[in-house]
Scaffold this motif. Structure first.
Motif, short mmCIF file in Angstrom:
data_model
loop_
_atom_site.label_atom_id
_atom_site.label_comp_id
_atom_site.label_asym_id
_atom_site.label_seq_id
_atom_site.Cartn_x
_atom_site.Cartn_y
_atom_site.Cartn_z
N GLU A 79 42.02 16.31 -36.06
CA GLU A 79 40.97 16.48 -37.07
C GLU A 79 40.02 17.60 -36.65
O GLU A 79 39.67 17.71 -35.47
N THR A 80 39.61 18.39 -37.61
CA THR A 80 38.66 19.48 -37.36
C THR A 80 37.49 18.98 -36.51
O THR A 80 36.81 18.04 -36.89
N ALA A 81 37.27 19.61 -35.36
CA ALA A 81 36.19 19.18 -34.47
C ALA A 81 35.01 20.14 -34.58
O ALA A 81 35.08 21.17 -35.25
N TRP A 84 33.24 17.89 -29.72
CA TRP A 84 33.44 19.35 -29.77
C TRP A 84 34.90 19.72 -30.02
O TRP A 84 35.20 20.73 -30.62
N PHE A 85 35.80 18.89 -29.48
CA PHE A 85 37.24 19.19 -29.57
C PHE A 85 37.93 18.01 -30.24
O PHE A 85 37.38 16.91 -30.33
N CYS A 86 39.18 18.22 -30.65
CA CYS A 86 39.88 17.12 -31.31
C CYS A 86 40.40 16.13 -30.27
O CYS A 86 40.43 16.41 -29.07
N ALA A 87 40.83 14.97 -30.73
CA ALA A 87 41.25 13.88 -29.82
C ALA A 87 42.39 14.31 -28.92
O ALA A 87 42.47 13.90 -27.76
N ASN A 88 43.28 15.14 -29.42
CA ASN A 88 44.38 15.63 -28.60
C ASN A 88 43.89 16.28 -27.31
O ASN A 88 44.51 16.14 -26.26
N PHE A 89 42.79 17.01 -27.37
CA PHE A 89 42.34 17.73 -26.18
C PHE A 89 41.84 16.76 -25.11
O PHE A 89 42.06 16.97 -23.92
N THR A 90 41.19 15.71 -25.53
CA THR A 90 40.70 14.69 -24.59
C THR A 90 41.86 14.18 -23.73
O THR A 90 41.69 13.90 -22.54
#
Ligand code: GCU
Length: 416
Positions: A219-221, A306-312
């Motif tokens: 999702e757009t972060a 700041w970033f989407c869940a994938n980055f976490t």
């Protein structure tokens, strides 16, 4: 403008933990399937779109409103204009930029431009706390959106900006200094697009569909929303007669420097890209060798929005990220990018940013620049004004009038 999809989400992008590990900064000219890029044509038609796709899916979230193409009409309404500002040398205006999609929040662009007939080159970028912090002029609008508590003039306990903040951060975007050098400058409060806090459906995020179990993993972060906001500011600026649409430079500091780099990478109308002290998630590598620099794990924990869940999901193993930040710089090729830093701001990873520049160079070489950047980190206080520019000064994390001198020195080379 028609905001529409260039590439649909490929079905074959695996979840973060299923990606192969790559130890150093991945070769920017090698595609996911192993294809080596050797021409500008293949770079533009194959690798660049693939990288843009990967950055959206695994890091910043989708470029807004790509899935459902939306035709957006951008309208600018001048709220005030002072043609004798800056000792008569320039014009200060504020323009309300609104969209044909009525539910979208508006952007308020504060524009300072030198007086004179020729359209000026223009710096554009978001600011942290509101336009009113940048000038004492009482005509400038005080934001009504949520603002962070620690900014000047913010009412205790309510996160509301007040007129008491007027002019209190004028040094961060020194309008007069910029205008006197013959440049225009346009800035807006980032929080009008997307307030800097997690878990609240406000700003542009409120325009996305609500999902019961959290949003999609890409999702757009927030950083993407801010970059998108820069693009909508550009939509207006390219129609403004006082501005030269071909000579726009995007600038931002820190989290907004991350934004400036992303905005530059995703919009070719921006001629020069200046992420200042942008660090992790900006021009700082995720695979960092600098122990003092901010790690992905930390940034995705403290600033999950700041970033989407994938980055976490890459927090524990950044070697699985299928790109690194040099690829975001490379997407800007052949446009000049300047990375500016400060010695005491190791958190933003100045040395890692230099490595990022070096690793982006192969993309620039495809455009015929045989030596796009310096071989070694330039002396403190000395600008390397190459196409892949670099500057480090003494001092701390801040954006100052002296930094602006450097931005303008770089712009003098590439935008004059
Ligand atoms: C924090 C954060 C950085 C960010 C900075 C800022 O320090 O960890 O990633 O750049 O805030 O925006 O000032």
């Amino acid at each position: 403008i028609l905001i529409m999809s260039v590439v649909a989400t490929p079905a074959d992008l695996p979840p973060p933990d299923k990606l192969p590990s790559v130890a150093g900064l991945p070769d920017v000219l090698t595609m996911r399937d192993g294809t080596k890029i050797t021409s500008k044509k293949d770079w533009e038609e194959k690798q660049r779109p693939e990288l843009k796709e990967l950055f959206q899916h695994y890091m910043y979230g989708r470029y807004p409103h790509l899935v459902e193409p939306v035709k957006v009409v951008v309208t600018g309404k001048v709220l005030f204009e002072d043609a004798k500002a800056f000792d008569g040398k320039g014009t200060l205006r504020e323009v309300e930029v609104s969209f044909s999609e009525a539910s979208w929040p508006k952007i308020y662009l504060l524009i300072a431009a030198p007086n004179g007939s020729a359209p000026a080159a223009c710096f554009v970028g978001p600011n942290f706390g509101g336009n009113h912090l940048l000038t004492a002029s009482d005509k400038v609008r005080v934001p009504t959106a949520w603002v962070p508590a620690n900014y000047p003039g913010v009412e205790k306990g309510t996160n509301k900006a007040t007129a008491a903040g007027r002019g209190k951060q004028a040094d961060t975007w020194p309008l007069q200094q910029i205008v006197e050098k013959g440049y225009a400058v346009a800035t807006f409060y980032c929080g009008d697009i997307q307030p800097d806090r997690p878990n609240v459906r406000e700003g542009m995020r409120a325009t996305l569909p609500v999902h019961k179990d959290g949003g999609p993993i890409d999702e757009t972060a927030t950083v993407m929303w801010w970059a998108w906001g820069c693009h909508r500011a550009v939509d207006f600026l390219v129609t403004d007669k006082s501005i030269d649409a071909k000579r726009l430079a995007v600038v931002g500091h820190s989290r907004l420097g991350k934004t400036a780099l992303l905005a530059g990478a995703f919009d070719d109308r921006i001629a020069v890209v200046i992420p200042h002290q942008s660090g992790c998630g900006g021009a700082g590598p995720s695979r960092s060798k600098n122990e003092k620099a901010e790690p992905v794990k930390r940034i995705t924990t403290v600033f999950p929005h700041w970033f989407c869940a994938n980055f976490t999901a890459f927090g524990d193993d950044t070697t699985k990220i299928p790109f690194d930040q040099h690829a975001l710089v490379a997407i800007c090729a052949p446009r000049p990018v300047l990375l500016t830093n400060a010695e005491d701001d190791q958190w933003a990873n100045p040395s890692g940013q230099f490595d990022v520049l070096t690793a982006a160079a192969p993309a620039y070489k495809l455009y015929g620049d045989t030596k796009p950047g310096a071989d070694k980190v330039p002396e403190q206080g000395t600008l390397s004004a190459d196409r892949l520019g670099y500057f480090i000064r003494a001092g701390k994390h801040s954006m100052t009038p002296d930094d602006w001198k450097v931005f303008m020195q770089f712009a003098d080379k590439w935008l004059k």
